[in-house]
Design an enzyme around this catalytic site. Structure first.
Site, mmCIF file in Angstrom:
data_model
loop_
_atom_site.group_PDB
_atom_site.id
_atom_site.type_symbol
_atom_site.label_atom_id
_atom_site.label_comp_id
_atom_site.label_asym_id
_atom_site.label_seq_id
_atom_site.Cartn_x
_atom_site.Cartn_y
_atom_site.Cartn_z
ATOM 1 N N SER A 27 68.676 69.966 46.037
ATOM 2 C CA SER A 27 69.811 70.023 46.944
ATOM 3 C C SER A 27 70.992 70.450 46.113
ATOM 4 C CB SER A 27 70.068 68.669 47.570
ATOM 5 O OG SER A 27 69.893 67.670 46.613
ATOM 6 N N CYS A 28 71.664 71.484 46.581
ATOM 7 C CA CYS A 28 72.822 71.857 45.794
ATOM 8 C C CYS A 28 74.003 71.869 46.727
ATOM 9 C CB CYS A 28 72.580 73.192 45.134
ATOM 10 S SG CYS A 28 73.051 74.522 46.085
ATOM 11 N N ILE A 29 75.036 71.156 46.339
ATOM 12 C CA ILE A 29 76.195 71.083 47.230
ATOM 13 C C ILE A 29 77.467 71.388 46.463
ATOM 14 C CG2 ILE A 29 75.295 69.526 48.978
ATOM 15 C CD1 ILE A 29 76.711 67.246 47.455
#
Ligand code: FAD
Lengths: 409, 103
Positions: free
Chosen positions: B101-103
């Site tokens: 997950s990249c935020i």
């Protein structure tokens, strides 16, 4: 006359209009920018509104104040990009031809994507703070709120400014403490992530901070619906979290026309080469800011760092040279932690947020992954920098490429 | 990284138990990893696993939203098949990398 067309006059589009007008000759290049609204919002300021620190007037200015001389401005909704014909259709039937296109239409919140979110309780006990309307409504609600279960829920990844909901709960802790209500307010942070943040060190540091401030965290939570009658949220696995006041970060989607133009992924973010910032299927389309699907934070600071790369690559493309600039995904986010203090994270595609000092190794003045008063002033100063330097596309004394100097491994 | 014999095949696993080489995967390996996760694979599981493997092979990202729109299951059914942390479990069983997950 050659034509450069910029879609979206928010943070990124405005910056690019200013930058490109300086470097493209006025006798050869026509630059046009399109947006549906005339007001520019300083979105980072939305966070401060529910707690009465800023009001609406503090975060708005006319977009027209920020365009350079020699750029055509059109206020209209964008309907479609016809990439094979090099043209864009606007709502009022106008079509615009382009040689090069920059897409900078950002992301919007889409509360309608979650069942029950916009039900009876919407803007009564359920609020967002990612829009001016939501932030102002919540400020009014908090003025008379007597306490209860305050639940902050992130609906889905990705969402812009990934630290904003954390800052929100830190501010809420301080706000209700100062009002003598903290013992009546139970704060819970409900996130689809496995912890407070994505990367190990920042997650640890921010997770500990939540604990110290007595804020509960419910990780790995993917909301399915809001039960308005019983005031609780329910996730796909059936887990329920009751609330008295729900603050939601709704699903973030790219603009609808990205989908109908066949340029995006399943959340309407434009498919973009993460190094060159070129749209993956069309060499004369570039993408910047929240509108792209590059794997880094959707934040104004990222758009700022990407702007330099985009300027260089666009000039390369125009001159028929190979694209020489390569974006590293650099992000730099000040995080308010309440009580006049803040922390700071600096990272890119490959390097997680590390402790240290910024921007000058050993000197700072800002502390990475440390909680200091100076970091808080950095965030407040950012509003001035945003209006006066960033939007105008002027240089800042910070390298666009992330620096390892000053960081501790 | 470690090596382990699963369903008679020697496979490399990363620290979190995800297969390093998706091409080594077989249905039997999937079934055995699933058992460790407390899941008995059905036809529906295999149908979804195939969809997931094709997506990953095409270089596309996996999300709960995407799986909900796969035409194989909706998001709720996905949770039913892989209770708890569906995306993490389904990818582990399908022999593909854990989605970041990249935020
Ligand atoms: C609460 C909050 C706090 C934040 N805090 C920070 C922070 O501390 N630091 C930081 O770096 N960033 C922060 N951000 C994020 C930052 O505001 C955004 O990342 C940044 O504004 C993105 O710029 P953009 O140009 O890509 O999109 P935007 O600035 O959103 O601009 C997009 C523009 O496109 C226009 N548009 C969209 N669709 C259409 C259409 N169909 N037709 C015509 N026009 C269209 C819109 O009207 C808009 O003007 C925060 C955001 C929020 C909401």
């Amino acid at each position: 006359m050659k034509k450069l067309l910029i879609l979206g006059a928010g943070t990124a589009g405005t910056m690019m209009a200013n930058k490109m007008r300086k470097v493209l000759s006025r006798s050869d290049w026509d630059i046009t920018i399109v947006d549906q609204y005339k007001t520019h919002y300083y979105q980072p300021g939305f966070l401060f509104i529910p707690f009465g620190i800023y009001n609406e007037q503090d975060v708005i200015k006319p977009k027209n104040d920020f365009f350079p001389v020699g750029v055509n401005v059109i206020f209209s909704a964008i309907e479609k990009v016809e990439a094979d014909k090099n043209r864009v259709l606007l709502e009022d039937g106008i079509s615009l031809k382009y040689d090069y296109l920059i897409i900078a239409t950002g992301t919007r919140t889409a509360p309608e994507e979650t069942d029950g979110l916009m039900g009876n309780l919407w803007y009564k006990d359920i609020f967002d703070f990612y829009t001016i309307e939501g932030a102002v409504a919540l400020a009014n609600h908090f003025k008379t709120w007597k306490g209860g279960k305050l639940v902050v829920n992130i609906t889905e990844l990705p969402y812009k400014c990934p630290v904003a909901p954390l800052e929100f709960v830190f501010f809420a802790d301080a706000f209700f403490t100062e009002r003598g209500l903290r013992d009546k307010v139970d704060i819970t942070y409900v996130t689809p992530l496995p912890g407070a943040f994505t990367k190990p060190r920042a997650t640890k540091m921010l997770g500990e901070l939540l604990e110290q401030k007595n804020i509960n965290i419910v990780p790995d939570y993917n909301i399915m619906e809001v039960d308005n009658e019983n005031k609780k949220i329910v996730d796909f696995g059936g887990k329920e979290v009751p609330f008295d006041c729900l603050v939601t970060v709704p699903t973030n989607l790219g603009a609808d026309f990205i989908e109908t133009s066949g340029l995006g992924d399943d959340m309407n973010f434009v498919k973009t080469d993460k190094f060159t910032l070129q749209q993956v299927d069309h060499e004369n389309i570039f993408v910047i800011g929240d509108a792209s699907n590059i794997p880094t934070s959707k934040a104004g600071s990222v758009a700022h760092f990407a702007a330099e790369i985009l300027e260089e690559n666009l000039l390369c493309a125009i001159e028929g040279r190979e694209l020489t600039a390569k974006f590293d995904g650099h992000a730099n986010c000040y995080i308010e932690t309440g009580y006049g203090k803040g922390t700071l994270i600096d990272f890119n595609y490959d390097t997680e947020p590390l402790p240290g000092s910024f921007p000058f190794p050993g000197l700072g003045p800002f502390g990475l992954l440390k909680i200091t008063r100076t970091n808080h002033y950095g965030k407040l100063l950012f509003r001035w920098i945003y209006w006066h330097i960033l939007l105008k596309g002027k240089d800042m004394p910070i390298e666009s490429e992330m620096q390892m100097a000053g960081k501790k491994l | 990284m470690s090596t382990k014999t699963i369903a008679g095949v020697e496979v490399n696993l990363n620290d979190e138990g995800y297969m390093e080489d998706a091409s080594q995967w077989t249905k039997e390996i999937g079934a055995e990893i699933a058992k460790e996760e407390g899941i008995e694979l059905t036809e529906k599981h295999y149908e979804l696993i195939e969809w997931i493997r094709n997506k990953v092979a095409a270089g596309e990202g996996l999300t709960i939203r995407g799986i909900g729109k796969s035409g194989v299951v909706n998001a709720k059914e996905f949770y039913g098949l892989f209770p708890g942390a569906p995306l993490k479990k389904a990818t582990k069983i399908a022999g593909v990398p854990k989605p970041t997950s990249c935020i």
